[in-house]
Design a protein around this motif. Structure first.
Motif, short mmCIF file in Angstrom:
data_model
loop_
_atom_site.label_atom_id
_atom_site.label_comp_id
_atom_site.label_asym_id
_atom_site.label_seq_id
_atom_site.Cartn_x
_atom_site.Cartn_y
_atom_site.Cartn_z
N THR A 1 7.83 15.78 -2.43
CA THR A 1 6.95 14.62 -2.59
C THR A 1 7.75 13.34 -2.76
O THR A 1 7.41 12.30 -2.19
N ILE A 2 8.81 13.39 -3.56
CA ILE A 2 9.64 12.20 -3.78
C ILE A 2 10.32 11.78 -2.47
O ILE A 2 10.37 10.59 -2.13
N GLN B 1 8.48 7.01 3.46
CA GLN B 1 7.32 6.21 3.83
C GLN B 1 7.56 4.73 3.57
O GLN B 1 7.27 3.88 4.43
N VAL B 2 8.11 4.40 2.41
CA VAL B 2 8.33 2.99 2.06
C VAL B 2 9.41 2.37 2.94
O VAL B 2 9.26 1.27 3.47
N ILE C 1 0.84 -1.20 0.00
CA ILE C 1 0.00 0.00 0.00
C ILE C 1 0.88 1.24 0.00
O ILE C 1 0.69 2.16 -0.81
N CYS C 2 1.86 1.27 0.90
CA CYS C 2 2.78 2.42 0.96
C CYS C 2 3.57 2.57 -0.33
O CYS C 2 3.83 3.68 -0.79
N THR C 3 3.97 1.44 -0.92
CA THR C 3 4.72 1.49 -2.17
C THR C 3 3.86 2.07 -3.29
O THR C 3 4.34 2.88 -4.10
N SER D 1 7.07 9.15 11.39
CA SER D 1 6.49 8.71 12.66
C SER D 1 5.23 7.89 12.44
O SER D 1 5.01 6.87 13.09
N PHE D 2 4.38 8.33 11.51
CA PHE D 2 3.15 7.59 11.23
C PHE D 2 3.47 6.20 10.70
O PHE D 2 2.86 5.21 11.13
#
Length: 482
Positions: free
Chosen positions: A320-321, A327-328, A182-184, A391-392
């Motif tokens: 954004t990048i 995140q990943v 999902i994160c990817t 953190s999330f």
């Protein structure tokens, strides 16, 4: 939603005999070990292939969630959308996901896991095509609603399917791939969305669906669903294909069938049962975690990341990048830590980071609004957002789902999990719809509100949420629902 299959299978325990002296008996023992290993662990290639096919649905989930952030400026400019119209477009995704989450369970139970994934793929394709051909807000919103429906439905059926096909020794690792994909998906769309026109990006969202539909022709149906529907021959054939043609599946097959018979004897849970004193504490914990997860601002920040960076005066593409990569990476690193560090410490550290990230971002916009230290505004905003998403990803993103899968007794797990999921998607819709309006009201005030909510989540976790690491499901539920 995340599903823990501890409730649907018993551990297969066995103790190998001591090595014997004679060579023939040693060879016999070796063959026995290989057969037992095949029975327990299965054929990893078919399990891995089936998981890969299924998590294409998780990747599709991520592409749907990640689409609105890099495309906001281009869509608004080309279709002359107002801020309110674009807010509807961004948030209607989560409204569709609510519908998908509610209906996905009955559909998957009626037609099977594979046919359910085919149906949801078709819905997503229709949604992406509607967005691609859109010439106004109506078609755009219809497409977004359809992709949202598919996203919500995939959030249920993919982890269910993986948990039902995986042997116990692989189940934990394979189910974490769902969240990682999902994160990817979100991150990939964040990155390529800075390079592709918004209509082409919509067509790109069809690719995971095409791979999923094609792959479904080569993998077996969930053996547990087949057993539940009374298709004994197909059930055994599916389990044999997953575990390998030479594996002895008799013991596992008997355990699955015994458990399904036990389930059928249990009384069907009703909504009012959730408010019974015995279950109220676990319901408060599960629903409360979902409230704090969403109302802490994640979907507003995720959906409109590019716009946040633009308002702070930082290059949106670079920000954004970077956001996508962090995140990943952190989500991937977090998967093996959950069982070592414990649920409660992870979620507390995560919540503290969320508060700090919101305060930094709010401070940057406060400086901008009052013409103070303007050169530090972009740096503070980027640092705040990156700390927030890191953190999330480290706790608040995945751990509430893990805890929810552990705290509900099996007789109310379906209905209680459905309620928590519905609350989660409702919160996602509220935050994604109101984010742009809050930013127009007060950019720094928006992040202060999120900081306060995340601070309250720390209090909630400390006072209400138990540590579940190292405990059986029975021990957890007995302690909470005593």
């Amino acid at each position: 939603m995340a599903v823990d299959q501890e409730d649907v299978e018993t551990a297969v325990h066995g103790k190998l005999t001591e090595p014997l002296i004679r060579e023939k008996e040693k060879e016999k023992k070796s063959r026995t070990e290989e057969e037992e290993g095949s029975s327990k662990e299965g054929n990893p290639w078919m399990i891995y292939l089936s998981t890969f096919v299924a998590v294409c649905g998780s990747f599709e989930f991520g592409t749907c969630a990640g689409y609105s952030s890099p495309t906001q400026s281009a869509i608004r400019e080309e279709l002359s959308l107002s801020l309110a119209e674009y807010s509807v477009f961004g948030s209607i995704l989560t409204f569709g996901a609510m519908i998908g989450a509610i209906t996905s369970g009955p559909i998957a139970d009626f037609v099977g896991r594979k046919w359910a994934m085919r149906i949801y793929s078709v819905v997503c394709v229709a949604g992406w095509l509607a967005i691609y051909f859109a010439q106004g807000a109506v078609a755009l919103d219809f497409g977004r609603l359809a992709t949202g429906y598919g996203m919500g439905a995939f959030s249920y059926v993919v982890p269910i399917f993986i948990a039902e096909i995986a042997p116990k020794n692989l189940r934990g690792a394979l189910t974490t791939i769902n969240q990682l994909m999902i994160c990817t998906g979100v991150s990939v769309f964040f990155i390529i969305g800075t390079l592709l026109p918004w209509r082409v990006l919509a067509l790109t969202g069809i690719i995971p669906c095409a791979i999923l539909v094609l792959g479904l022709f080569y993998i077996p149906e969930s053996p547990r669903w087949l057993a539940k529907t009374g298709r004994e021959t197909e059930f055994k054939a599916s389990l044999q294909k997953l575990r390998g043609k030479d594996a002895d599946i008799s013991e596992e097959a008997a355990e699955i069938q015994d458990y399904i018979e036990t389930l059928e004897r249990l009384p069907k849970a009703k909504v009012l049962d959730l408010f019974h004193r015995r279950y109220l504490c676990s319901v408060i914990i599960g629903v409360g975690l979902m409230v704090f997860q969403q109302f802490g601002g994640i979907n507003g920040i995720c959906f409109y990341t590019s716009n946040i960076f633009e308002q702070a005066g930082f290059p949106a593409s670079i920000g954004t990048i970077t956001y996508a990569c962090i995140q990943v990476v952190i989500t991937g690193l977090n998967a093996p830590v959950v069982d070592r560090a414990g649920r409660k410490p992870l979620i507390l550290v995560s919540a503290v980071g969320l508060v700090f990230g919101c305060l930094l971002t709010g401070l940057s916009f406060y400086f901008k609004a009052h013409d103070l230290a303007l050169e530090s505004v972009p740096i503070l905003a980027v640092a705040g957002i990156l700390i927030y998403i890191g953190s999330f990803s480290a706790g608040m993103g995945a751990v509430p789902w893990v805890i929810m899968s552990e705290i509900f007794p099996i007789n109310i797990k379906g209905i209680a999990g459905g309620l928590a999921t519905l609350v989660n998607w409702f919160g996602a819709w509220v935050i994604s719809y109101t984010f742009n309006f809050l930013m127009s009201w007060s950019s720094y005030g928006t992040f202060i509100i999120y900081a306060v909510i995340n601070a309250l989540s720390i209090v909630f976790v400390i006072t209400m949420v138990p540590e579940t690491k190292g405990k059986t499901l029975e021990q957890i539920q007995a302690a909470i629902n005593a």
